[in-house]
Design an enzyme around this catalytic site. Sequence first.
Site, PDB file in Angstrom:
ATOM      1  N   THR A  32      73.374  43.214  40.922  1.00 12.64           N
ATOM      2  CA  THR A  32      74.444  42.678  40.314  1.00 12.64           C
ATOM      3  C   THR A  32      75.584  42.375  41.050  1.00 12.64           C
ATOM      4  O   THR A  32      75.964  41.076  41.155  1.00 12.64           O
ATOM      5  CB  THR A  32      74.975  43.399  39.136  1.00 12.64           C
ATOM      6  OG1 THR A  32      73.794  43.649  38.010  1.00 12.64           O
ATOM      7  CG2 THR A  32      75.885  42.898  38.182  1.00 12.64           C
ATOM      8  N   GLY A  72      68.241  43.201  35.517  1.00  8.47           N
ATOM      9  CA  GLY A  72      67.730  43.766  34.213  1.00  8.47           C
ATOM     10  C   GLY A  72      66.360  43.977  34.179  1.00  8.47           C
ATOM     11  O   GLY A  72      65.919  44.853  33.764  1.00  8.47           O
ATOM     12  N   ARG A  76      64.948  47.615  33.800  1.00  4.13           N
ATOM     13  CA  ARG A  76      63.669  48.104  32.764  1.00  4.13           C
ATOM     14  C   ARG A  76      62.512  48.650  33.404  1.00  4.13           C
ATOM     15  O   ARG A  76      62.169  49.668  32.999  1.00  4.13           O
ATOM     16  CB  ARG A  76      63.515  46.967  32.005  1.00  4.13           C
ATOM     17  CG  ARG A  76      64.274  46.394  31.127  1.00  4.13           C
ATOM     18  CD  ARG A  76      63.918  45.242  30.102  1.00  4.13           C
ATOM     19  NE  ARG A  76      63.209  43.951  31.100  1.00  4.13           N
ATOM     20  CZ  ARG A  76      64.281  43.074  31.551  1.00  4.13           C
ATOM     21  NH1 ARG A  76      65.271  43.104  31.016  1.00  4.13           N
ATOM     22  NH2 ARG A  76      63.897  41.997  32.087  1.00  4.13           N
ATOM     23  N   ASP A  93      79.439  38.445  35.446  1.00  4.79           N
ATOM     24  CA  ASP A  93      79.438  37.408  35.022  1.00  4.79           C
ATOM     25  C   ASP A  93      80.632  36.393  35.058  1.00  4.79           C
ATOM     26  O   ASP A  93      80.728  35.163  35.374  1.00  4.79           O
ATOM     27  CB  ASP A  93      78.665  37.209  33.487  1.00  4.79           C
ATOM     28  CG  ASP A  93      77.102  37.771  33.707  1.00  4.79           C
ATOM     29  OD1 ASP A  93      76.695  37.678  35.046  1.00  4.79           O
ATOM     30  OD2 ASP A  93      76.752  37.847  32.758  1.00  4.79           O
TER      31      ASP A  93
END
Length: 209
Positions: A32, A72, A76, A93
């Site tokens: 990220t 993401g 997961r 973001d």
Amino acid sequence: MLNILGRDAISRALTPVGTSLARKGVSPNAITVTGTIGVVLFAAIFYPKGPHWFFLGSLLITLCVLMDMLDGAVARASGRPTKFGGVLDSSCDRVADAAIFGALAWYYGLRHDRWMLLAALLCLVLGALTSYIRARAEGAGLTATVGIAERAERLIVVLVGAGFTGLFGPKAILAVALWLLVAASTITVWQRFATVYQQSRALDRAPVG
């Protein structure tokens, strides 16, 4: 809209990559942050140089934006999605979006192009407001995921508009893209306010106990 229609398909496509990275111990938070830093750097480096650099800048920014979905998939696959990761992702973001529109505003501001500067700044503000309404609604136990211009749509329009301007030259391409985004984002803000208002009224009218 694209979040609903395409996110599941993209998530499935990224699952093998996410699984491979998770096995290597790659942190989703690191992905990220890396992607966000890339967007900020490429926007700040290439967009202020002018239209001849818009295509390369948009291409590199797009690659970094794709990491927003990859983090993401890694989370997961590792079985370690966290609330902090969700907050970090949303915060990054906002930083990435501000870098893109801010860099375009910077370029047109330096050239005293008032209308393009205004369009870029309105896109920045309306995009942030769109996300803020959703966050505040969810904090109040409501939902506000509606809208014709969510983040995916906004990024596609601005990056394609900037990229095509870099390839073909006419400023009108990016001008149309930005003002289209202003209109669509304004509608989205209205849609989200209307949805939250309707949900709030329904809760107010619900019998107590």
